[in-house]
Enzyme design. Structure first.
Site, short mmCIF file in Angstrom:
data_model
loop_
_atom_site.label_atom_id
_atom_site.label_comp_id
_atom_site.label_asym_id
_atom_site.label_seq_id
_atom_site.Cartn_x
_atom_site.Cartn_y
_atom_site.Cartn_z
N ASP A 72 34.55 -2.05 -20.67
CA ASP A 72 34.08 -1.42 -21.90
C ASP A 72 33.39 -2.43 -22.82
O ASP A 72 32.37 -2.13 -23.44
CB ASP A 72 35.24 -0.77 -22.65
N ASN A 103 34.39 -4.39 -13.63
CA ASN A 103 35.35 -3.37 -14.04
C ASN A 103 36.59 -3.40 -13.13
O ASN A 103 37.72 -3.34 -13.60
CB ASN A 103 34.68 -2.00 -13.98
N ASP A 113 27.83 3.54 -16.60
CA ASP A 113 26.98 2.36 -16.82
C ASP A 113 25.50 2.72 -16.70
O ASP A 113 24.68 1.89 -16.32
CB ASP A 113 27.36 1.23 -15.86
N HIS A 122 39.30 -2.17 -17.16
CA HIS A 122 38.42 -1.28 -17.93
C HIS A 122 38.17 -1.77 -19.35
O HIS A 122 37.10 -1.54 -19.90
CB HIS A 122 38.99 0.14 -17.95
N ASP A 125 20.39 1.36 -14.79
CA ASP A 125 21.70 1.39 -14.12
C ASP A 125 22.13 -0.06 -13.97
O ASP A 125 21.38 -0.88 -13.46
CB ASP A 125 21.57 2.08 -12.76
#
Length: 195
Positions: free
Chosen positions: A74, A65, A100, A70, A57
């Protein structure tokens, strides 16, 4: 003869398209890694008794983010996937489970020390700063490991054990240091310039 050749070409095209669809079903569209279905199939194919899964994680991803958007988030996920892919080899598969969260399947976990060494190597690799859209960013990963005890692997049980270990790792690491958060003021100025 021409009709037979036409059928053969059509069949070959249909077969290639079916193979393409099978790959797409097993691939995370953003990162190009395997997905949850690919992980399930890797476990089902495995006949070995000692297997392991690492559950990852990302720490520090949400502020990136939220601050940079975003598209930047990404790009970070794609870079993390590239770094995970560097640790793959025969019997090892990196997958993106969701958001994630990633997993790393090890079908040849005969040595617990090797699993721990791989866990540390992956953590170091992910923690190396990355440049995304002109920003030097850093994420790290909390990683939990689960290794079978010689019985056949059950993926749900392995992931549950790895999840608990991951949260212990996250708690231990956050107690030692706070993760850097991107400077939101600098980001706002950057967005104003770009807009």
């Amino acid at each position: 003869m021409i009709v037979t050749l036409g059928f053969a070409i059509a069949a070959a095209g249909a077969s290639a398209y079916a193979a393409h669809l099978r790959r797409r079903l097993r691939t995370d569209q953003l990162t190009g890694l395997g997905n949850r279905l690919a992980l399930h199939e890797a476990v089902a194919r495995c006949r070995r008794r000692r297997v392991a899964v690492l559950l990852l994680d990302l720490d520090g991803f949400k502020p990136i983010n939220d601050t940079f958007g975003h598209r930047c988030g990404d790009a970070v996920l794609v870079e993390v996937a590239r770094r995970l892919r560097a640790h793959q080899r025969c019997g090892r598969l990196a997958v993106r489970l969701s958001g994630d969260e990633f997993a790393f399947w090890i079908s040849d976990a005969t040595d617990d020390r090797e699993v721990e060494r791989l866990r540390r190597d992956i953590a170091r690799s992910i923690a190396t700063p990355m440049t995304v859209e002109g920003q030097v960013l850093r994420v790290s990963a909390s990683i939990g490991a689960a290794v079978t005890d010689g019985r056949p692997a059950r993926l749900d049980a392995l992931l549950e054990t790895a999840d608990k270990a991951m949260y212990r790792d996250k708690a231990r690491r956050s107690a030692h240091h706070r993760l850097p958060v991107p400077d939101a003021r600098r980001s706002v100025r950057r967005r104003e310039v770009v807009a």
